[in-house]
Motif scaffolding. Structure first.
Motif, PDB file in Angstrom:
ATOM      1  N   PHE A 142       0.839  -1.192   0.000  1.00  0.00           N
ATOM      2  CA  PHE A 142       0.000   0.000   0.000  1.00  0.00           C
ATOM      3  C   PHE A 142       0.879   1.249   0.000  1.00  0.00           C
ATOM      4  CE2 PHE A 142      -2.664  -3.254   1.937  1.00  0.00           C
ATOM      5  CZ  PHE A 142      -3.885  -3.061   1.328  1.00  0.00           C
ATOM      6  N   LEU A 143       0.423   2.248  -0.726  1.00  0.00           N
ATOM      7  CA  LEU A 143       1.063   3.559  -0.744  1.00  0.00           C
ATOM      8  C   LEU A 143      -0.040   4.608  -0.783  1.00  0.00           C
ATOM      9  CD1 LEU A 143       3.561   5.425  -1.039  1.00  0.00           C
ATOM     10  CD2 LEU A 143       3.329   5.161  -3.526  1.00  0.00           C
ATOM     11  N   GLY A 158     -10.198  21.786  -8.999  1.00  0.00           N
ATOM     12  CA  GLY A 158     -11.161  22.859  -8.810  1.00  0.00           C
ATOM     13  C   GLY A 158     -11.790  22.870  -7.435  1.00  0.00           C
ATOM     14  N   GLN A 159     -11.430  21.918  -6.568  1.00  0.00           N
ATOM     15  CA  GLN A 159     -11.977  21.863  -5.213  1.00  0.00           C
ATOM     16  C   GLN A 159     -10.834  21.798  -4.213  1.00  0.00           C
ATOM     17  OE1 GLN A 159     -15.009  18.888  -4.611  1.00  0.00           O
ATOM     18  NE2 GLN A 159     -15.770  19.068  -6.708  1.00  0.00           N
ATOM     19  N   ASP A 160     -11.128  22.198  -2.975  1.00  0.00           N
ATOM     20  CA  ASP A 160     -10.101  22.181  -1.934  1.00  0.00           C
ATOM     21  C   ASP A 160     -10.223  20.958  -1.023  1.00  0.00           C
ATOM     22  OD1 ASP A 160      -9.007  24.546  -2.805  1.00  0.00           O
ATOM     23  OD2 ASP A 160     -10.326  25.776  -1.562  1.00  0.00           O
ATOM     24  N   THR A 161     -11.139  20.053  -1.365  1.00  0.00           N
ATOM     25  CA  THR A 161     -11.343  18.865  -0.523  1.00  0.00           C
ATOM     26  C   THR A 161     -10.179  17.903  -0.689  1.00  0.00           C
ATOM     27  OG1 THR A 161     -13.728  19.095  -0.813  1.00  0.00           O
ATOM     28  CG2 THR A 161     -12.926  16.995   0.034  1.00  0.00           C
ATOM     29  N   ARG A 162      -9.520  17.582   0.426  1.00  0.00           N
ATOM     30  CA  ARG A 162      -8.389  16.659   0.382  1.00  0.00           C
ATOM     31  C   ARG A 162      -8.896  15.227   0.576  1.00  0.00           C
ATOM     32  NH1 ARG A 162      -2.542  17.518   3.140  1.00  0.00           N
ATOM     33  NH2 ARG A 162      -2.681  19.253   1.665  1.00  0.00           N
ATOM     34  N   LEU A 163      -8.434  14.323  -0.304  1.00  0.00           N
ATOM     35  CA  LEU A 163      -8.866  12.933  -0.272  1.00  0.00           C
ATOM     36  C   LEU A 163      -7.654  12.018  -0.258  1.00  0.00           C
ATOM     37  CD1 LEU A 163     -11.536  13.141  -3.140  1.00  0.00           C
ATOM     38  CD2 LEU A 163     -11.971  13.316  -0.675  1.00  0.00           C
ATOM     39  N   PRO A 164      -7.749  10.847   0.384  1.00  0.00           N
ATOM     40  CA  PRO A 164      -6.635   9.889   0.335  1.00  0.00           C
ATOM     41  C   PRO A 164      -6.699   9.040  -0.939  1.00  0.00           C
ATOM     42  CG  PRO A 164      -8.312   9.130   1.877  1.00  0.00           C
ATOM     43  CD  PRO A 164      -8.789  10.451   1.352  1.00  0.00           C
ATOM     44  N   LEU A 165      -5.591   8.974  -1.655  1.00  0.00           N
ATOM     45  CA  LEU A 165      -5.462   8.106  -2.821  1.00  0.00           C
ATOM     46  C   LEU A 165      -4.518   6.971  -2.438  1.00  0.00           C
ATOM     47  CD1 LEU A 165      -5.866   7.468  -5.869  1.00  0.00           C
ATOM     48  CD2 LEU A 165      -3.881   8.929  -6.321  1.00  0.00           C
ATOM     49  N   ILE A 166      -5.010   5.740  -2.493  1.00  0.00           N
ATOM     50  CA  ILE A 166      -4.234   4.582  -2.052  1.00  0.00           C
ATOM     51  C   ILE A 166      -3.866   3.724  -3.254  1.00  0.00           C
ATOM     52  CG2 ILE A 166      -4.234   2.504  -0.614  1.00  0.00           C
ATOM     53  CD1 ILE A 166      -6.306   3.859   1.173  1.00  0.00           C
ATOM     54  N   GLY A 167      -2.575   3.491  -3.411  1.00  0.00           N
ATOM     55  CA  GLY A 167      -2.117   2.591  -4.458  1.00  0.00           C
ATOM     56  C   GLY A 167      -1.899   1.198  -3.894  1.00  0.00           C
ATOM     57  N   THR A 168      -2.285   0.176  -4.637  1.00  0.00           N
ATOM     58  CA  THR A 168      -2.160  -1.195  -4.143  1.00  0.00           C
ATOM     59  C   THR A 168      -2.174  -2.174  -5.307  1.00  0.00           C
ATOM     60  OG1 THR A 168      -3.070  -2.771  -2.546  1.00  0.00           O
ATOM     61  CG2 THR A 168      -4.654  -1.524  -3.868  1.00  0.00           C
ATOM     62  N   ARG A 207       3.561   0.236   3.368  1.00  0.00           N
ATOM     63  CA  ARG A 207       3.322  -0.940   4.208  1.00  0.00           C
ATOM     64  C   ARG A 207       2.865  -2.099   3.325  1.00  0.00           C
ATOM     65  NH1 ARG A 207      -2.248  -1.624   5.259  1.00  0.00           N
ATOM     66  NH2 ARG A 207      -3.521   0.158   4.565  1.00  0.00           N
ATOM     67  N   VAL A 208       2.940  -3.304   3.880  1.00  0.00           N
ATOM     68  CA  VAL A 208       2.545  -4.510   3.156  1.00  0.00           C
ATOM     69  C   VAL A 208       1.719  -5.391   4.086  1.00  0.00           C
ATOM     70  CG1 VAL A 208       3.328  -6.511   1.848  1.00  0.00           C
ATOM     71  CG2 VAL A 208       4.691  -4.413   1.835  1.00  0.00           C
ATOM     72  N   SER A 209       0.575  -5.843   3.612  1.00  0.00           N
ATOM     73  CA  SER A 209      -0.240  -6.806   4.356  1.00  0.00           C
ATOM     74  C   SER A 209       0.062  -8.196   3.819  1.00  0.00           C
ATOM     75  CB  SER A 209      -1.730  -6.493   4.200  1.00  0.00           C
ATOM     76  OG  SER A 209      -2.062  -5.292   4.858  1.00  0.00           O
ATOM     77  N   VAL A 210       0.353  -9.126   4.728  1.00  0.00           N
ATOM     78  CA  VAL A 210       0.704 -10.498   4.347  1.00  0.00           C
ATOM     79  C   VAL A 210      -0.318 -11.454   4.954  1.00  0.00           C
ATOM     80  CG1 VAL A 210       2.441 -12.322   4.454  1.00  0.00           C
ATOM     81  CG2 VAL A 210       3.145  -9.923   4.255  1.00  0.00           C
ATOM     82  N   SER A 211      -0.803 -12.351   4.121  1.00  0.00           N
ATOM     83  CA  SER A 211      -1.741 -13.386   4.573  1.00  0.00           C
ATOM     84  C   SER A 211      -1.010 -14.718   4.570  1.00  0.00           C
ATOM     85  CB  SER A 211      -2.963 -13.441   3.651  1.00  0.00           C
ATOM     86  OG  SER A 211      -3.882 -14.401   4.098  1.00  0.00           O
ATOM     87  N   ALA A 212      -0.875 -15.337   5.761  1.00  0.00           N
ATOM     88  CA  ALA A 212      -0.126 -16.583   5.885  1.00  0.00           C
ATOM     89  C   ALA A 212      -0.960 -17.639   6.606  1.00  0.00           C
ATOM     90  CB  ALA A 212       1.175 -16.342   6.654  1.00  0.00           C
ATOM     91  N   LEU A 213      -0.782 -18.890   6.183  1.00  0.00           N
ATOM     92  CA  LEU A 213      -1.411 -20.011   6.867  1.00  0.00           C
ATOM     93  C   LEU A 213      -0.570 -20.360   8.081  1.00  0.00           C
ATOM     94  CD1 LEU A 213      -2.312 -22.287   3.816  1.00  0.00           C
ATOM     95  CD2 LEU A 213      -3.820 -20.727   5.053  1.00  0.00           C
ATOM     96  N   THR A 214      -1.158 -20.347   9.264  1.00  0.00           N
ATOM     97  CA  THR A 214      -0.397 -20.561  10.489  1.00  0.00           C
ATOM     98  C   THR A 214      -1.077 -21.604  11.366  1.00  0.00           C
ATOM     99  OG1 THR A 214      -1.593 -18.784  11.642  1.00  0.00           O
ATOM    100  CG2 THR A 214       0.421 -18.183  10.452  1.00  0.00           C
ATOM    101  N   ILE A 215      -0.350 -22.036  12.391  1.00  0.00           N
ATOM    102  CA  ILE A 215      -0.905 -22.939  13.395  1.00  0.00           C
ATOM    103  C   ILE A 215      -1.081 -22.153  14.690  1.00  0.00           C
ATOM    104  CG2 ILE A 215       0.122 -24.981  12.343  1.00  0.00           C
ATOM    105  CD1 ILE A 215       2.320 -24.888  14.441  1.00  0.00           C
TER     106      ILE A 215
END
Length: 434
Positions: A106-107, A115-125, A235-243
């Motif tokens: 994620f970034l 034309g607007q002053d509204t700040r928005l988050p842009l997420i790259g993934t 940051r990075v989200s990792v999905s792992a199979l665990t015990i």
């Protein structure tokens, strides 16, 4: 002679023997099914629980060292330090690489509508990104793997597209956006490296129940180029199979240096979320991999309770079937009291008569176990397809275990009748009790 006696004894009272065999077979089929499930339930349930999100988060190492100012955690580098995208391939180069289901970088950068002053988050993934690896050139990863609970109304963007995005449902409602709308975006913090205005098309409305509901999500390469941050992620989200975690893993969490060499080897070579995170830290020296304990503990608790439930049901099946076999053999002993008395009168030792009946019982257990194995193996596949949507793997170790348990059921069931045999006196059963 002894084997002829066993054969003759086994063929008498066939109806009762068949009932005893079916009793053992029913228990064996249940135990076979539960063993099949217990071996696979960890991986199967872990895969099912991946729907609740990733269980390891990777951030730059600088963010894992917060400073306390006035009792408040403060890190001036938070959001300003980055991981290198090219190093993400190392995630699939650890000892437990096959347990890594997927990873999603994620970034996030601030943007404004032109034309607007509204700040928005842009997420790259990554959404469903082709990520060739030396071991698997067709490997793909992204949010569709690590965040399966994300609900998209419309279509997922193409990771290779330069203008396709998702819009969070809360933001879409606030800006009255729908699939197909175009959004002209400009950088909220303009500098020399930032690109010019970017016009994107909404391909879907995203619902996550989290912060993404108020954001715009685009392919990572688009956001990197737009913000002048090529090859960088936050940051990075990792999905792992665990015990499930145990005392050893909890000890390692507190202080890995406190483990002995043998304990360390066991912990390192077990698929605990803590050991996988440790290996990710080794593979990514500039990063800090941390388990998401809310998800990891929930997975461990559910899997642990399921395994305890299976153990309780197995014990209940063992005890109930042993009682049934005991009742049937005890009835057979009473019916054959005269035969037993005659054997004793002819000089047969008590242990020889006991061996005859216990051999008969164990033969019942062996036949019942074999039948139960066949029925239970089929039943476990039905359960696998019904519950998990896939077949369960066949584990040869189950065969000797189930046969041993089945023979043990019959042996335990023969203990009480054996005491009745020991108490029988030849003179009483042959001439009647005085």
């Amino acid at each position: 002679m002894f084997f002829r006696m066993i054969r003759r004894s086994f063929l008498e009272a066939r109806r009762r023997k068949v009932i005893a065999i079916m009793t053992v077979a029913l228990a064996a089929s249940l135990i076979t099914t539960l063993l099949d499930l217990s071996v696979d339930v960890g991986d199967k349930m872990a895969k099912e629980l991946k729907a609740y999100g990733s269980n390891i988060s990777i951030v730059p190492k600088s963010e894992s060292i917060p400073l306390k100012i006035g009792g408040i955690d403060f890190n001036p580098l938070k959001g300003r330090d980055y991981l290198r995208e090219k190093n993400l391939a190392n995630i699939k180069d650890i000892f437990w690489s096959n347990n890594i289901v997927g990873f999603t970088p994620f970034l996030q950068v601030p943007v404004e509508l032109k034309g607007q002053d509204t700040r928005l988050p842009l997420i790259g993934t990554y959404f469903d990104k082709s990520f060739p690896l030396p071991s698997d050139e067709l490997y793909r990863t992204g949010a569709t793997l690590t965040h399966p609970y994300w609900d998209v109304s419309g279509a997922w963007p193409d990771d290779e597209s330069a203008n396709e995005v998702l819009v969070g449902k809360s933001l879409a409602r606030r800006l009255d956006l729908a699939v197909g709308n175009e959004l002209p975006l400009v950088a909220a913090e303009r500098d020399e490296e930032s690109a010019g205005p970017l016009t994107v098309t909404v391909t879907g409305i995203l619902s996550t129940g989290e912060t993404e509901d108020d954001a715009i999500l685009a392919p990572l390469s688009v956001v990197q180029g737009f913000a002048g941050l090529e090859g960088k992620v936050q940051r990075v989200s990792v999905s792992a199979l665990t015990i499930p975690e145990n005392n050893l893993s909890r000890k390692a969490q507190r202080d890995p240096d406190s483990l002995s060499s043998s304990e360390y080897d066991v912990w390192y070579c077990s698929a605990f979320v803590s050991s996988i995170a440790h290996q990710l830290n080794e593979a990514l020296p500039d990063a800090s991999a941390n388990p998401v304990w809310q998800v990891a503990n929930a997975e461990g608790a559910i899997i642990g309770k399921l395994q305890v439930l299976m153990l309780v049901v197995t014990l209940a099946a063992f005890v109930s079937s042993a009682i049934g076999v005991s009742s049937l053999i005890n009835t057979s002993v009473m019916e054959r009291a005269a035969e037993i008395g005659l054997l004793k009168a002819l000089g047969a030792a008590k242990w020889q008569i006991l061996l005859l009946f216990q051999s008969e019982a164990m033969l019942i257990g062996l036949i019942g176990g074999l039948l139960g194995l066949m029925v239970g193996s089929g039943l476990s596949q039905i359960v696998g397809w019904t519950v998990f949507g896939s077949a369960l793997a066949f584990h040869p170790i189950i065969i000797p275990v189930v046969l041993l348990v089945s023979i043990s059921i019959a042996f335990v069931g023969s203990i009480v009748p054996s005491r009745s045999i020991a108490r029988l006196m030849p003179v009483e059963v042959l001439y009647g009790r005085k």
